[in-house]
Scaffold this active site. Sequence first.
Site, mmCIF file in Angstrom:
data_model
loop_
_atom_site.group_PDB
_atom_site.id
_atom_site.type_symbol
_atom_site.label_atom_id
_atom_site.label_comp_id
_atom_site.label_asym_id
_atom_site.label_seq_id
_atom_site.Cartn_x
_atom_site.Cartn_y
_atom_site.Cartn_z
ATOM 1 N N THR A 4 0.880 -1.259 0.071
ATOM 2 C CA THR A 4 0.027 -0.055 -0.103
ATOM 3 C C THR A 4 0.882 1.222 -0.103
ATOM 4 O O THR A 4 0.602 1.970 -0.645
ATOM 5 C CB THR A 4 -0.974 -0.042 1.338
ATOM 6 O OG1 THR A 4 -1.417 -1.330 1.504
ATOM 7 C CG2 THR A 4 -2.028 0.981 1.217
ATOM 8 N N HIS A 38 0.772 -9.689 -6.895
ATOM 9 C CA HIS A 38 1.513 -10.397 -5.892
ATOM 10 C C HIS A 38 2.241 -11.815 -6.620
ATOM 11 O O HIS A 38 2.548 -12.536 -6.027
ATOM 12 C CB HIS A 38 0.777 -10.841 -4.597
ATOM 13 C CG HIS A 38 0.132 -9.824 -3.631
ATOM 14 N ND1 HIS A 38 1.105 -8.913 -3.208
ATOM 15 C CD2 HIS A 38 -1.104 -9.753 -3.195
ATOM 16 C CE1 HIS A 38 0.540 -8.060 -2.518
ATOM 17 N NE2 HIS A 38 -0.903 -8.536 -2.228
#
Length: 332
Positions: free
Chosen positions: A80, A140
Amino acid sequence: MDFSHTLQINSQGEVVQFGNEFQRILQCLPKESAWRTFLYKYQGIWYYPKSLEALLFTQEHFQAKATDVVVVTTPKAGTTWLKALVFAITKRNRYVVSDPNHPILTTNSHELVPFFEFMYRHNNIPDLPNQPCSRLFSTHSGFNLLPDSVKNTSCRIIYLCRNPKDNFVSLWHFMNKAVAECDTEPLIPLEEAFELYCKGIHGFGPIWNHALEYWKLSLQRPDQVLFLKYEDMMGDTTSQIKRIAEFSGCPFSLKEESEGVIDQVIKMCSFENLSNLEVNKNGKRVVPFIENKNYFRKGEVGDWINYLSPSMVEQLDQVVEKKLHGSGLTLS
Ligand SMILES: Nc1ncnc2c1ncn2[C@@H]1O[C@H](COP(=O)(O)OS(=O)(=O)O)[C@@H](OP(=O)(O)O)[C@H]1O
């Protein structure tokens, strides 16, 4: 590949229907019931089935451009934060960092730098902007599952990993908070989660395999892969921000440095600032359904000391040391 039926998952997290080709793939993969769902091991990395389906679909349909930047992380490594930094740095010609209406101040960074896993979910082929400036994406995904065009073009990959002990503690909190909010299942005890983590069984794990692939690539192709560590970013944010800017092809000028632009970026993207924004205090993402506040917990290095016993520390350190031995990569 035939993805004509999209993936459906029952209340136990088990796959009950999927595209024909994907069904054949899943049936051949090692499967584990863990973290209140099922994970499938594909080319050395454990995936949630929906993420795996979406990443296979991304592999088929995403075409990278040389100017793209792809942010790659293991979950809970500081994604983030890195997304906010990369957006602020690479888009600063368009969005002046001191602008009180800067997108970072009103939008969670996961929306500004979207995950392939969600963009390409449910057979969706997104309409991607055709702009000449750098497009920002994230994932990811393990290296093997990246689209060929990402692996083989000169597009840039910014990779971030984190000390496994802090990574585990962050993951355990996140799974118990963010995910538990969506169902009524009991929390996962720390000890149970820890054993799974040490075996590398968690979404996009094991992180040592994940990081090692990108580490090796960063050594072979330093112009294509920038390898970052959360601890270095916390320790000397200015240097790491300069590295990101240079690597992304938009270094800070002396004028910008003297005007304090780097400090403005650091301040805007700081844990304190981001976690106190209205969008991150009360906003939520629809896909996946997660309240933004769950992306912000402590934002510290070394919080593992409050959770792991000496024997747990020894166990995890040994696993990591064994896996990374001789690679030149250290994660502790
Ligand atoms: N701005 C900023 N600076 C420093 N650290 C930050 C920042 N924003 C989020 N965090 C911390 O990052 C952890 C969340 O990891 P991710 O963002 O990778 O989560 S996710 O994978 O996107 O779900 C989580 O770490 P822990 O606090 O240790 O749990 C967050 O608190």
